[in-house]
Design an enzyme around this catalytic site. Structure first.
Site, short mmCIF file in Angstrom:
data_model
loop_
_atom_site.label_atom_id
_atom_site.label_comp_id
_atom_site.label_asym_id
_atom_site.label_seq_id
_atom_site.Cartn_x
_atom_site.Cartn_y
_atom_site.Cartn_z
N THR A 183 0.87 -1.18 0.00
CA THR A 183 0.00 0.00 0.00
C THR A 183 0.91 1.23 0.00
O THR A 183 2.05 1.16 0.46
CB THR A 183 -0.90 0.05 1.25
N GLU A 326 -5.50 -3.69 -1.43
CA GLU A 326 -5.97 -4.93 -0.81
C GLU A 326 -7.07 -5.60 -1.62
O GLU A 326 -7.40 -6.75 -1.38
CB GLU A 326 -6.53 -4.62 0.59
N LYS A 431 -14.80 14.68 13.60
CA LYS A 431 -15.91 14.52 14.54
C LYS A 431 -16.07 15.80 15.33
O LYS A 431 -15.23 16.14 16.14
CB LYS A 431 -15.62 13.34 15.48
N TRP A 436 -20.46 13.73 12.59
CA TRP A 436 -19.45 13.53 11.55
C TRP A 436 -19.58 14.58 10.47
O TRP A 436 -20.67 14.83 9.96
CB TRP A 436 -19.65 12.17 10.87
P1 ADP Z 1 -3.40 4.15 0.07
O1 ADP Z 1 -4.45 3.74 1.10
O2 ADP Z 1 -2.07 4.15 0.63
O3 ADP Z 1 -3.79 5.41 -0.68
P2 ADP Z 1 -4.42 2.60 -2.08
O4 ADP Z 1 -3.91 3.13 -3.34
O5 ADP Z 1 -4.62 1.16 -1.92
O6 ADP Z 1 -3.41 3.02 -0.98
O7 ADP Z 1 -5.75 3.42 -1.80
C1 ADP Z 1 -6.98 2.88 -1.42
C2 ADP Z 1 -7.82 3.96 -0.84
O8 ADP Z 1 -8.05 5.01 -1.79
C3 ADP Z 1 -9.21 3.52 -0.47
O9 ADP Z 1 -9.21 2.84 0.76
C4 ADP Z 1 -9.94 4.84 -0.41
O10 ADP Z 1 -9.70 5.53 0.80
C5 ADP Z 1 -9.30 5.63 -1.53
N1 ADP Z 1 -10.16 5.59 -2.72
C6 ADP Z 1 -10.00 4.84 -3.83
N2 ADP Z 1 -10.97 5.10 -4.72
C7 ADP Z 1 -11.80 6.02 -4.18
C8 ADP Z 1 -13.00 6.70 -4.60
N3 ADP Z 1 -13.56 6.50 -5.80
N4 ADP Z 1 -13.56 7.57 -3.73
C9 ADP Z 1 -13.02 7.81 -2.52
N5 ADP Z 1 -11.89 7.22 -2.08
C10 ADP Z 1 -11.28 6.34 -2.89
#
Ligand code: ADP
Length: 541
Positions: A183, A326, A431, A436
């Site tokens: 990640t 993931e 919060k 929220w």
């Molecule tokens: P990192 O968590 O380090 O950025 P990732 O590239 O795996 O690594 O990112 C996944 C995260 O990106 C998701 O858990 C979410 O928070 C965010 N994400 C991905 N696509 C979207 C979307 N369409 N809208 C909002 N958040 C998104």
């Protein structure tokens, strides 16, 4: 009496995807940008390159289960590694070349990489960390460029051209490890996810259907191949026989737009910040994006205004998708359901997405109770499925799982049709006085203001309300916009309680290694007092 299935259990492997694309789509093409003219190959040549690469890696001592790292942009050699390394039974580890040296050292060592294929253009980065990576036995430099301190290392071209384009691909167990990705650590330390042949195979089929990729598409994947396997598109695209247009390191908006125009790109994918930059470029420089039929944007919330602007100015359809390292990454895609009118269609398009078949999704509250899909009950999103990780590599992280479900770290709602709306990352949730406030919604609304280029909202401590939103705003050039004006603009669009009192106008929002807003960095800048904050009188509540 039980009845046994009569179906064969042929394994679902990358090797079989690879063979299919090679035998059926030999003439599909791969174009790679470089300093000189565009390099062009067809799938037959790429497949031969992959076989030679497998032979070369075997000669270097790579055996089943060994890890081969890549530190490379999107280019033909990277695609060859995508095909060869898992098919020979080894594990492909795509390294993020925007990580800090410490993070890169950590993931190379934690992943156990024995060989690293590195683009000459990023060789100095690898050279700097290599002394701290004792398990790396060989480095292979891709491309002809200067490789600085890695000047003595083997060259990809020489190594592969010394081999025959033949390789006896082994029969593999579909559950065997195929590739690994860490990640990007937007909210914490990088964690390793290891994909299996089976998970990649199934994800490729799902992505094909959900992203509606076609054989006649010409794909410009702007999302890097080190970011969740470029959302799986190298495998899906190979299977479908699309034409790949590989941007290598030429990722400036001007270059991307020129590539779309010159290569007749029909399909593209990337994160919102990239498409925002492309939009601003096309506003300033007349451009022809008419070859594009579909752009998929994800990795962070996609502002509705961005989608509307592309439709109005370029007749272009943007589809939002959600996923994470993931989840391989595809988890949800915002294709509107049938039978909705045009306004409702926009509502659906601007949601995060509809759950893709194969992924199960639920939301749970603070106590772990599962909440209904009513579009209102908000909690943490949890998923499971055949391409969703059930553990992390050499890191048990039990707090990230809940009865076999992955806790995504995303907070939001789901409606009765399976449409997800992410309101925040759990760690970014604000919060305030027990309620929220969605930073994502505030950001999207702020970015709808014509004077705003980008906006990120973080929670900051507040004596009376525990936490309040701080809006960090980048204005478009010379836009004379005041916090009062933005506050009035927001007041028509969000609950009064959400209106930020604290405003900071900054030159640039810090970005993570995969171009997302880096809120950790913004919070740190606020904590050390290096953000200039303008405070408005508290709104009446
Ligand atoms: P990192 O968590 O380090 O950025 P990732 O590239 O795996 O690594 O990112 C996944 C995260 O990106 C998701 O858990 C979410 O928070 C965010 N994400 C991905 N696509 C979207 C979307 N369409 N809208 C909002 N958040 C998104």
């Amino acid at each position: 009496m039980t009845i046994d299935s009569t179906m064969s259990e042929r394994p679902l492997t990358i090797t079989s995807l690879f063979r299919h694309g090679t035998s059926v789509h030999g003439q599909s093409s791969v174009a790679t940008l470089g300093d000189g003219p565009v390099r062009r190959s067809d799938f037959t040549q790429v497949a031969e390159g992959a076989k030679r690469l497998a032979a070369a890696l075997q000669r270097l001592g790579i055996r089943r289960g060994d890890v081969v790292g890549t530190l490379a942009w999107n280019n033909q050699e990277h695609l060859e590694a995508y095909l060869a390394v898992p098919s020979m039974g080894a594990v492909l580890h795509t390294l993020n070349l925007r990580l800090s040296p410490d993070q890169l050292t950590f993931v190379i060592n934690h992943g156990g990489d024995r060989v690293i294929l590195v683009d000459a253009s990023v060789a100095p980065l690898l050279a700097a960390v290599l002394p701290r990576c004792p398990a790396v036995e060989h480095v292979v430099v891709i491309g002809e460029g200067e490789a600085g301190a890695l000047g003595e290392a083997a060259r990809y071209n020489e190594l592969v051209s010394a081999e025959e384009p033949r390789f006896a691909w082994p029969e593999l167990d579909e559950r065997a490890a195929a590739s690994m990705c860490y990640t990007s650590g937007t909210t914490g330390d990088p964690k390793g996810v290891v994909y299996s042949h089976r998970s990649v195979f199934l994800h490729s089929l799902a992505a094909w259907g959900q992203l509606e990729l076609r054989n006649d598409d010409r794909l410009l994947a702007i999302v890097p191949m080190f970011h969740v396997n470029a959302w799986g598109l190298p495998y899906t695209g190979w299977m479908v026989g699309i034409d790949f247009v590989m941007p290598d390191r030429f990722l400036q908006p001007a270059s991307l737009v020129r590539t779309i125009e010159e290569e007749g790109v029909t399909y593209s994918v990337g994160v919102p910040t990239v498409w925002n930059a492309i939009l601003r470029h096309t506003d300033a420089h007349p451009s022809d994006l008419s070859s594009l039929r579909r752009v998929v944007v994800g990795g962070a919330a996609v502002p509705r205004t961005l989608m509307e602007a592309f439709r109005e100015r370029h007749g272009l359809e943007i589809v939002q998708a959600w996923g994470m390292t993931e989840t391989s990454p595809l988890g949800a895609v915002a294709l509107p359901p049938k039978g909705v009118g045009s306004e409702e269609e926009w509502e659906y398009r601007s949601m995060t997405g509809r759950i893709v078949p194969g992924v199960e999704l639920r939301i749970a509250d603070d106590k772990g109770e599962v909440l209904p899909w009513d579009g209102k009950s908000a909690g943490e999103i949890e998923v499971r499925g055949p391409w969703v990780t059930a553990a992390y590599h050499r890191d048990p992280a039990p707090d990230r799982f809940h009865d076999g479900w992955l806790r995504t770290g995303d907070a939001g709602t789901v409606d009765h049709r399976g449409f997800v709306r992410i309101t925040d990352r759990v760690k970014d949730v604000i919060k305030s006085g027990g309620e929220w406030i969605s930073s994502v919604e505030l950001e999207n609304q702020l970015m709808a203001h014509p004077g705003v280029a980008e906006a990120a909202v973080i929670g900051v401590p507040d004596q009376r309300w525990d936490e309040r939103p701080l809006a960090c705003v980048v204005l478009k050039e010379a836009a004379p916009v005041t916090p009062e004006e933005l506050s009035a603009f927001l007041a028509e669009r969000v609950p009064r309680l959400w209106l930020p009192e604290r405003w900071s106008f900054i030159d640039k929002i810090p970005k993570t290694s995969v171009d997302k807003f880096d809120k950790k960095a913004l919070r740190a800048r606020y904590a050390e007092g290096s953000l200039v904050v303008n405070e408005l009188a508290r709104a009446e509540r």
